[in-house]
Design a protein around this motif. Sequence first.
Motif, PDB file in Angstrom:
ATOM      1  N   THR A 142      20.355   2.934  -7.396  1.00 18.29           N
ATOM      2  CA  THR A 142      19.089   3.532  -7.734  1.00 18.29           C
ATOM      3  C   THR A 142      18.541   2.744  -8.904  1.00 18.29           C
ATOM      4  O   THR A 142      19.289   2.391  -9.801  1.00 18.29           O
ATOM      5  N   SER A 174       7.847   8.071   0.280  1.00 22.32           N
ATOM      6  CA  SER A 174       9.010   7.378   0.842  1.00 22.32           C
ATOM      7  C   SER A 174       8.791   7.215   2.336  1.00 22.32           C
ATOM      8  O   SER A 174       8.096   8.014   2.949  1.00 22.32           O
ATOM      9  N   VAL A 206      15.615  -5.941  -3.836  1.00 25.66           N
ATOM     10  CA  VAL A 206      15.028  -5.248  -2.694  1.00 25.66           C
ATOM     11  C   VAL A 206      16.010  -5.324  -1.531  1.00 25.66           C
ATOM     12  O   VAL A 206      16.408  -6.417  -1.113  1.00 25.66           O
ATOM     13  N   HIS A 259      10.589   8.131  -5.409  1.00 26.75           N
ATOM     14  CA  HIS A 259      10.392   7.965  -3.966  1.00 26.75           C
ATOM     15  C   HIS A 259      11.514   7.136  -3.360  1.00 26.75           C
ATOM     16  O   HIS A 259      11.260   6.190  -2.617  1.00 26.75           O
ATOM     17  N   ASN A 260      12.720   7.510  -3.692  1.00 24.93           N
ATOM     18  CA  ASN A 260      13.894   6.893  -3.057  1.00 24.93           C
ATOM     19  C   ASN A 260      13.925   5.378  -3.310  1.00 24.93           C
ATOM     20  O   ASN A 260      14.232   4.600  -2.409  1.00 24.93           O
ATOM     21  N   SER A 261      13.567   5.009  -4.524  1.00 28.20           N
ATOM     22  CA  SER A 261      13.558   3.594  -4.926  1.00 28.20           C
ATOM     23  C   SER A 261      12.645   2.738  -4.053  1.00 28.20           C
ATOM     24  O   SER A 261      12.937   1.577  -3.781  1.00 28.20           O
ATOM     25  N   THR A 262      11.535   3.344  -3.601  1.00 26.16           N
ATOM     26  CA  THR A 262      10.594   2.544  -2.804  1.00 26.16           C
ATOM     27  C   THR A 262       9.218   2.481  -3.451  1.00 26.16           C
ATOM     28  O   THR A 262       8.815   3.366  -4.207  1.00 26.16           O
ATOM     29  N   TRP A 263       8.507   1.428  -3.122  1.00 23.28           N
ATOM     30  CA  TRP A 263       7.122   1.242  -3.547  1.00 23.28           C
ATOM     31  C   TRP A 263       6.309   0.869  -2.326  1.00 23.28           C
ATOM     32  O   TRP A 263       6.705  -0.005  -1.553  1.00 23.28           O
ATOM     33  N   GLN A 269      11.918  -1.152  -0.413  1.00 20.01           N
ATOM     34  CA  GLN A 269      13.005  -0.314  -0.928  1.00 20.01           C
ATOM     35  C   GLN A 269      14.019  -1.143  -1.720  1.00 20.01           C
ATOM     36  O   GLN A 269      14.627  -2.084  -1.211  1.00 20.01           O
ATOM     37  N   TRP A 270      14.220  -0.726  -2.962  1.00 19.92           N
ATOM     38  CA  TRP A 270      15.211  -1.350  -3.825  1.00 19.92           C
ATOM     39  C   TRP A 270      16.585  -0.737  -3.562  1.00 19.92           C
ATOM     40  O   TRP A 270      16.692   0.346  -2.981  1.00 19.92           O
ATOM     41  N   TYR A 323      12.468  -0.821  10.194  1.00 19.31           N
ATOM     42  CA  TYR A 323      13.287  -1.315   9.082  1.00 19.31           C
ATOM     43  C   TYR A 323      13.531  -2.816   9.243  1.00 19.31           C
ATOM     44  O   TYR A 323      13.931  -3.276  10.314  1.00 19.31           O
ATOM     45  N   SER A 329       6.596  -0.396   2.838  1.00 20.02           N
ATOM     46  CA  SER A 329       7.431   0.361   1.917  1.00 20.02           C
ATOM     47  C   SER A 329       8.584  -0.555   1.497  1.00 20.02           C
ATOM     48  O   SER A 329       9.385  -0.974   2.325  1.00 20.02           O
TER      49      SER A 329
END
Length: 270
Positions: free
Chosen positions: A102, A258, A24, A157-161, A98-99, A33, A96
């Motif tokens: 990708t 995202s 992450v 989703h842009n490597s997000t959860w 983000q990893w 952020y 959100s």
Amino acid sequence: MVIASKQIISLIAGAATVVAHGHVNNVVINGVYWAGYDPGSAPYIPNPPIVAGWAASNLDNGFIAPDAFQTPDIICHKNSTNAGAHIPVKAGDSISIQWTPTWPESHHGPVIDYLASCGTSCKTVDKTTLKFFKVDGVGYISGTGIGTWAADVLIQHNSTWLVKIPANLASGNYVLRHEIIALHSAGNLDGAQSYPQCFNLAVTGTGTVQPSGVLGTALYKSTDPGILYDLYGPTQQSYLVPGPTQYTGFPSSVAQSSSVATATSTAIPG
Ligand SMILES: *[C@@H]1O[C@H](CO)[C@@H](O)[C@H](O)[C@H]1NC(C)=O
Ligand SMILES: *[C@@H]1O[C@H](CO)[C@@H](O)[C@H](O)[C@H]1NC(C)=O
Ligand SMILES: [Cu+2]
């Protein structure tokens, strides 16, 4: 001089391996952020930033295998140590996660989020005493063949959860344990890959719910149906997300999207 050049070589080797799998990179909450722990740089610099993400020795962006699911490495990744700072968040907010780009497409599998109360401080709590309860857990979603999994939606989703901190959660200090389990080799015993990532949160709100949880070392067994699982078999619909049952008073997963950060903040020490 010999030692210095060896250090440079290992630094370069460390940087080169950081392309595979992932960790992450950051979280975004209400457009703000917050940086995570960077296993590719933090071990090499004298005063790494104090972040809310737990430090760990996953220098290769690798995973925890089922033969280590009963060891403390499953809690917050390899040799993890408490984050020295936390992020303030309101119960009901969405985070959100983000990893690094990708997440590999081959790494289909569930995305699961847990919280554990730290009591007085997540900076000093003994990780082996943390009791995790599930906040969401999404596995197979739809489609034929391998189909679409939570990890695929994360990539979309842009490597997000997006995880929602339940609005009715009691205020307090919590470790958020977010995890992807990659199932591409999970048909073999010891073939699943767990990628746990932890963040310290200070949750405010008026909720009162604080479910009991289970120790990290008791979350999974190597033979759980959601761990020892043939991704190439015909029955994805019956996939069972592993881990303890989710507390029924919590919403399960939220619709994914995202998040775009419009501001940056630094985690609060302690
Ligand atoms: C974790 O710590 C142990 C004991 O200090 C050490 O042997 C091992 O190499 C460490 N693992 C990683 C991935 O750094
Ligand atoms: C995806 O995430 C990156 C890294 O945070 C960001 O720079 C980019 O704007 C995001 N893209 C979209 C479409 O949200
Ligand atoms: Cu991998």
